[in-house]
Design a protein around this motif. Structure first.
Motif, PDB file in Angstrom:
ATOM      1  N   ASP A  63       0.930  -1.206  -0.065  1.00 47.04           N
ATOM      2  CA  ASP A  63      -0.094  -0.017  -0.026  1.00 47.04           C
ATOM      3  C   ASP A  63       0.933   1.319  -0.054  1.00 47.04           C
ATOM      4  OD1 ASP A  63      -2.070  -1.711   0.111  1.00 47.04           O
ATOM      5  OD2 ASP A  63      -2.677  -0.965   2.008  1.00 47.04           O
ATOM      6  N   ARG A  64       0.318   2.373  -0.314  1.00 49.57           N
ATOM      7  CA  ARG A  64       1.046   3.542  -0.365  1.00 49.57           C
ATOM      8  C   ARG A  64       0.285   4.612   0.421  1.00 49.57           C
ATOM      9  NH1 ARG A  64       3.358   5.745  -5.913  1.00 49.57           N
ATOM     10  NH2 ARG A  64       3.514   7.562  -4.764  1.00 49.57           N
ATOM     11  N   VAL A  65       0.678   5.419   1.342  1.00 46.81           N
ATOM     12  CA  VAL A  65      -0.144   6.351   2.108  1.00 46.81           C
ATOM     13  C   VAL A  65      -0.788   7.466   1.389  1.00 46.81           C
ATOM     14  CG1 VAL A  65      -0.067   7.989   4.000  1.00 46.81           C
ATOM     15  CG2 VAL A  65       1.280   6.135   4.108  1.00 46.81           C
ATOM     16  N   ASP A  66      -2.280   7.442   1.454  1.00 48.38           N
ATOM     17  CA  ASP A  66      -2.971   8.547   0.968  1.00 48.38           C
ATOM     18  C   ASP A  66      -3.159   9.685   1.916  1.00 48.38           C
ATOM     19  OD1 ASP A  66      -5.122  10.347   0.034  1.00 48.38           O
ATOM     20  OD2 ASP A  66      -6.215   8.829  -1.088  1.00 48.38           O
ATOM     21  N   LEU A  67      -2.331  10.789   1.763  1.00 50.42           N
ATOM     22  CA  LEU A  67      -2.084  11.716   2.952  1.00 50.42           C
ATOM     23  C   LEU A  67      -3.525  12.524   3.113  1.00 50.42           C
ATOM     24  CD1 LEU A  67       1.218  13.139   1.976  1.00 50.42           C
ATOM     25  CD2 LEU A  67       0.814  11.375   3.891  1.00 50.42           C
ATOM     26  N   GLN A  68      -4.129  12.631   2.163  1.00 56.63           N
ATOM     27  CA  GLN A  68      -5.398  13.411   2.075  1.00 56.63           C
ATOM     28  C   GLN A  68      -6.621  12.318   2.858  1.00 56.63           C
ATOM     29  OE1 GLN A  68      -6.430  14.987  -1.855  1.00 56.63           O
ATOM     30  NE2 GLN A  68      -6.664  16.808  -0.888  1.00 56.63           N
ATOM     31  N   ARG A  69      -6.522  11.092   2.517  1.00 61.09           N
ATOM     32  CA  ARG A  69      -7.536  10.163   3.219  1.00 61.09           C
ATOM     33  C   ARG A  69      -7.225  10.168   4.614  1.00 61.09           C
ATOM     34  NH1 ARG A  69      -8.294   4.135   1.412  1.00 61.09           N
ATOM     35  NH2 ARG A  69     -10.229   3.922   2.579  1.00 61.09           N
ATOM     36  N   PHE A  70      -5.708  10.057   4.862  1.00 53.17           N
ATOM     37  CA  PHE A  70      -5.323   9.783   6.307  1.00 53.17           C
ATOM     38  C   PHE A  70      -5.784  10.981   7.006  1.00 53.17           C
ATOM     39  CE2 PHE A  70      -1.086   8.966   8.687  1.00 53.17           C
ATOM     40  CZ  PHE A  70      -1.747   8.734   9.862  1.00 53.17           C
ATOM     41  N   ARG A  78      -4.147  18.595   7.398  1.00 53.96           N
ATOM     42  CA  ARG A  78      -3.210  18.054   6.621  1.00 53.96           C
ATOM     43  C   ARG A  78      -2.278  17.206   7.303  1.00 53.96           C
ATOM     44  NH1 ARG A  78      -0.527  22.057   2.521  1.00 53.96           N
ATOM     45  NH2 ARG A  78       1.574  20.629   2.300  1.00 53.96           N
ATOM     46  N   SER A 113      -3.091   0.778   9.330  1.00 57.82           N
ATOM     47  CA  SER A 113      -4.071   0.719   8.271  1.00 57.82           C
ATOM     48  C   SER A 113      -4.733  -0.693   8.519  1.00 57.82           C
ATOM     49  CB  SER A 113      -3.296   0.422   6.814  1.00 57.82           C
ATOM     50  OG  SER A 113      -4.009  -0.115   5.751  1.00 57.82           O
ATOM     51  N   MET A 151      -5.893   4.704   5.641  1.00 57.89           N
ATOM     52  CA  MET A 151      -4.910   5.760   4.698  1.00 57.89           C
ATOM     53  C   MET A 151      -4.337   5.406   3.325  1.00 57.89           C
ATOM     54  SD  MET A 151      -1.702   4.451   7.176  1.00 57.89           S
ATOM     55  CE  MET A 151      -2.246   4.336   8.795  1.00 57.89           C
TER      56      MET A 151
END
Length: 151
Positions: A63-70, A78, A113, A151
């Motif tokens: 997986d990759r962190v989606d900063l907006q979703r997080f 932010r 996650s 995330m």
């Protein structure tokens, strides 16, 4: 030494774990491959900054962190990736990018996650690019008490 602190913490809590040596690897996916662990069970630690404080995001290597979703999941405006200079002193004996997911031992919040929470066993870098530790996810969850967030 961070991993000594983690080992001592696990030993004091009667936790069973495995430490495995492997050839040098640097990305979470590479480490998972050389350690023969499915990427969805390999916990990568990503340092983030949430409202000016350091926190640890733990998610599968796949997986990759989606900063907006997080950010939305934790209720802040932010979330940003932390700069190495901002956290290297917290893990002085760890090689860059090989931090263990035990942020609670290093005075920071831990977020996990839901994808990783599906695993029975997890593996993670043990402070270097040639050593992996493996233990039951339930044990990690009981000891670290991470907040589960998308995330």
């Amino acid at each position: 030494m961070p991993m000594e602190r983690v080992k001592r913490f696990l030993d004091e809590n009667g936790v069973k774990y495995v430490i495995q040596q492997h050839s040098p690897a640097y990305t979470a996916q590479e480490v998972a491959e050389v350690a023969h662990v499915p990427g969805r069970h390999f916990a990568k630690s990503v340092m983030v900054e949430i409202d000016g404080r350091l926190a640890l995001a733990v998610l599968p290597a796949t997986d990759r962190v989606d900063l907006q979703r997080f950010a939305g999941a934790v209720g802040v405006r932010r979330v940003e990736l932390a700069r190495e200079a901002d956290f290297q002193d917290r893990f002085p004996d760890c090689e860059p990018g090989a931090m263990p997911p035990f942020g609670n031992l290093f005075e920071m919040e831990v977020f996990v996650s839901p994808h990783l929470a599906e695993a029975d066993l997890i593996a993670f870098s043990a402070g270097s690019h040639h050593e992996v530790m493996q233990l039951a996810f339930g044990v990690f969850e009981d000891l670290v008490k991470p907040a589960e967030v998308a995330m």
